[in-house]
Write an enzyme that holds these catalytic residues in place. Structure first.
Site, PDB file in Angstrom:
ATOM      1  N   HIS A 172       4.375  10.243  12.183  1.00  0.00           N
ATOM      2  CA  HIS A 172       3.530   9.050  12.543  1.00  0.00           C
ATOM      3  C   HIS A 172       4.277   7.825  13.084  1.00  0.00           C
ATOM      4  O   HIS A 172       5.496   7.746  12.651  1.00  0.00           O
ATOM      5  CB  HIS A 172       2.503   8.639  11.377  1.00  0.00           C
ATOM      6  CG  HIS A 172       2.834   8.007  10.206  1.00  0.00           C
ATOM      7  ND1 HIS A 172       4.044   8.597   9.491  1.00  0.00           N
ATOM      8  CD2 HIS A 172       2.629   6.781   9.662  1.00  0.00           C
ATOM      9  CE1 HIS A 172       4.475   7.504   8.404  1.00  0.00           C
ATOM     10  NE2 HIS A 172       3.571   6.655   8.441  1.00  0.00           N
ATOM     11  N   HIS A 194       0.941  -1.097   0.013  1.00  0.00           N
ATOM     12  CA  HIS A 194      -0.214  -0.004  -0.032  1.00  0.00           C
ATOM     13  C   HIS A 194       0.665   1.446  -0.138  1.00  0.00           C
ATOM     14  O   HIS A 194       0.489   2.276  -0.383  1.00  0.00           O
ATOM     15  CB  HIS A 194      -0.900   0.043   1.097  1.00  0.00           C
ATOM     16  CG  HIS A 194      -0.150   0.181   2.445  1.00  0.00           C
ATOM     17  ND1 HIS A 194       0.527  -0.729   3.092  1.00  0.00           N
ATOM     18  CD2 HIS A 194       0.023   1.053   3.401  1.00  0.00           C
ATOM     19  CE1 HIS A 194       0.908  -0.224   4.124  1.00  0.00           C
ATOM     20  NE2 HIS A 194       0.724   1.027   4.265  1.00  0.00           N
TER      21      HIS A 194
HETATM   22  O1  LIG Z   1       2.649  -5.946   9.066  1.00  0.00           O
HETATM   23  C1  LIG Z   1       1.852  -4.813   9.089  1.00  0.00           C
HETATM   24  O2  LIG Z   1       0.923  -4.582   8.650  1.00  0.00           O
HETATM   25  C2  LIG Z   1       2.414  -3.627  10.111  1.00  0.00           C
HETATM   26  C3  LIG Z   1       1.705  -2.426  10.133  1.00  0.00           C
HETATM   27  C4  LIG Z   1       2.150  -1.847   8.783  1.00  0.00           C
HETATM   28  O3  LIG Z   1       2.486  -1.993   7.912  1.00  0.00           O
HETATM   29  C5  LIG Z   1       1.767  -0.377   8.834  1.00  0.00           C
HETATM   30  C6  LIG Z   1       1.846   0.482   7.891  1.00  0.00           C
HETATM   31  C7  LIG Z   1       1.551   1.874   8.089  1.00  0.00           C
HETATM   32  C8  LIG Z   1       1.900   2.793   7.278  1.00  0.00           C
HETATM   33  O4  LIG Z   1       1.917   2.406   5.804  1.00  0.00           O
HETATM   34  C9  LIG Z   1       1.789   4.065   7.546  1.00  0.00           C
HETATM   35  O5  LIG Z   1       1.422   4.517   8.428  1.00  0.00           O
HETATM   36  O6  LIG Z   1       2.545   4.591   6.760  1.00  0.00           O
HETATM   37 FE   FE2 Z   2       3.403   3.912   5.256  1.00  0.00          FE
END
Ligand SMILES: O=C(O)CCC(=O)/C=C/C=C(\O)C(=O)O
Ligand code: FE2
Length: 313
Positions: A179, A115
């Protein structure tokens, strides 16, 4: 060559732990404008600087920078699944150019992206395949990191390459601002988590769902006394935005990785993608004009959420 820049935060929690409807609507409106800008610009190439969150890159071989000639989205956190339309030959040319200009970059002929790359691509273009793209992953999550001056230099060299192209190029940075989501750290991790961080590719659907649940749970208490994560830091975010607006990119050379982690959260380092994107624009066109489109600290999304646009002077 003509060039446009968009830098945006991303969040794993969009649609999973949303803020008040007025805030979501405000962000939707900002994103709709950004997408309309991209549509009007009609890029012939998108160069996207993005982080990875232990989906494509692991500590079995953790590169500071990677250029991909082929990439596939893992489809985490409600993002689209499947291949991106990577401009393979141009990505190879870019890799040669960057190496020839003394920046060591890794190359992937088959990269999984998450993502951190695809949410912004979808928001700006509605698709993973609408325009040819070159993904450049900057390690922003798995310490140790290359210093900010190297990120700026990477951006500069990419900008010099873009300047050689007879194309409309959209440069994108995605991530940040301040963050700290619950991304595990290798140092001090229990064995099972350490093993995941070293070679946890292609998790089972159950393991992925558990990751998502942990992030949602963290979002529900983020910014309250119940949360152990470093809170958002709107002051830090504004100072960073001001630095970009003022074009003082070399100021990032003095950034302390440790201080930023402490003051604004460990994942604030995703702003490295913004540094590279602005440095690319500055180098391609010998300066730029930038505007702040949006900023709001959004605890529900674990994001100092910002959007900036820039173009030639
Ligand atoms: O393994 C996971 O999914 C851990 C959490 C994670 O990857 C969170 C990602 C968060 C972001 O992309 C962000 O806050 O930028
Ligand atoms: Fe991220």
């Amino acid at each position: 060559m003509t060039i446009m820049l968009k830098c945006l935060s991303h969040t794993p929690l969009r649609g999973l732990n949303d803020p008040a409807p007025e805030v979501t609507a405000e962000v939707d409106a900002v994103l709709a404008r950004a997408r309309a800008d991209v549509e009007a610009f009609d890029p012939e190439l998108i160069v996207i600087f993005a982080p990875d969150h232990y989906n494509g890159l692991f500590y079995d071989l953790m590169p500071p920078f990677v250029i991909a000639t082929a990439a596939e989205s893992v489809g985490d956190y409600m993002t689209m699944h499947g291949p991106l339309s990577v401009a393979r030959d141009l990505a190879l040319d870019l890799t040669r150019f960057v190496l020839d200009h003394d920046v060591d970059v890794s190359l992937s002929h088959r990269l999984q992206v998450d993502h951190g790359c695809t949410q912004t691509l979808e928001e700006l273009t509605g698709s993973l395949t609408r325009y040819p793209v070159i993904p450049i992953i900057i390690n922003s999550v798995a310490p140790p990191f290359a210093p900010y001056r190297r990120v700026r230099r990477l951006g500069e060299v990419v900008g010099q390459f873009i300047a050689t192209l007879d194309k409309r190029v959209l440069v994108v940075g995605t991530g940040g601002l301040s963050h700290e989501p619950p991304v595990p750290l290798l140092e001090g991790a229990p064995e099972a988590i350490g093993e995941f961080l070293i070679c946890g590719r292609n998790p089972t659907p159950e393991a992925r769902a558990a990751r998502q649940e942990r992030t949602i749970a963290a979002g529900k208490i983020y910014g309250t006394d119940l949360s152990a994560q470093t809170p958002l830091n709107a002051e830090w975010d504004q100072a960073f935005i001001d630095l970009l607006l003022g074009g003082q990119l070399d100021a990032v050379d003095d950034f302390s990785i440790e201080d930023i982690s402490k003051e604004a959260g460990r994942s604030t380092h995703e702003v490295r993608t913004w540094v590279a994107a602005f440095a690319a624009l500055a180098a391609a066109r010998n300066g730029y004009t930038a505007r702040r489109d949006y900023y709001r600290p959004i605890n529900e999304w674990i994001a100092g959420y910002g959007v900036m646009s820039a173009g030639p002077r």
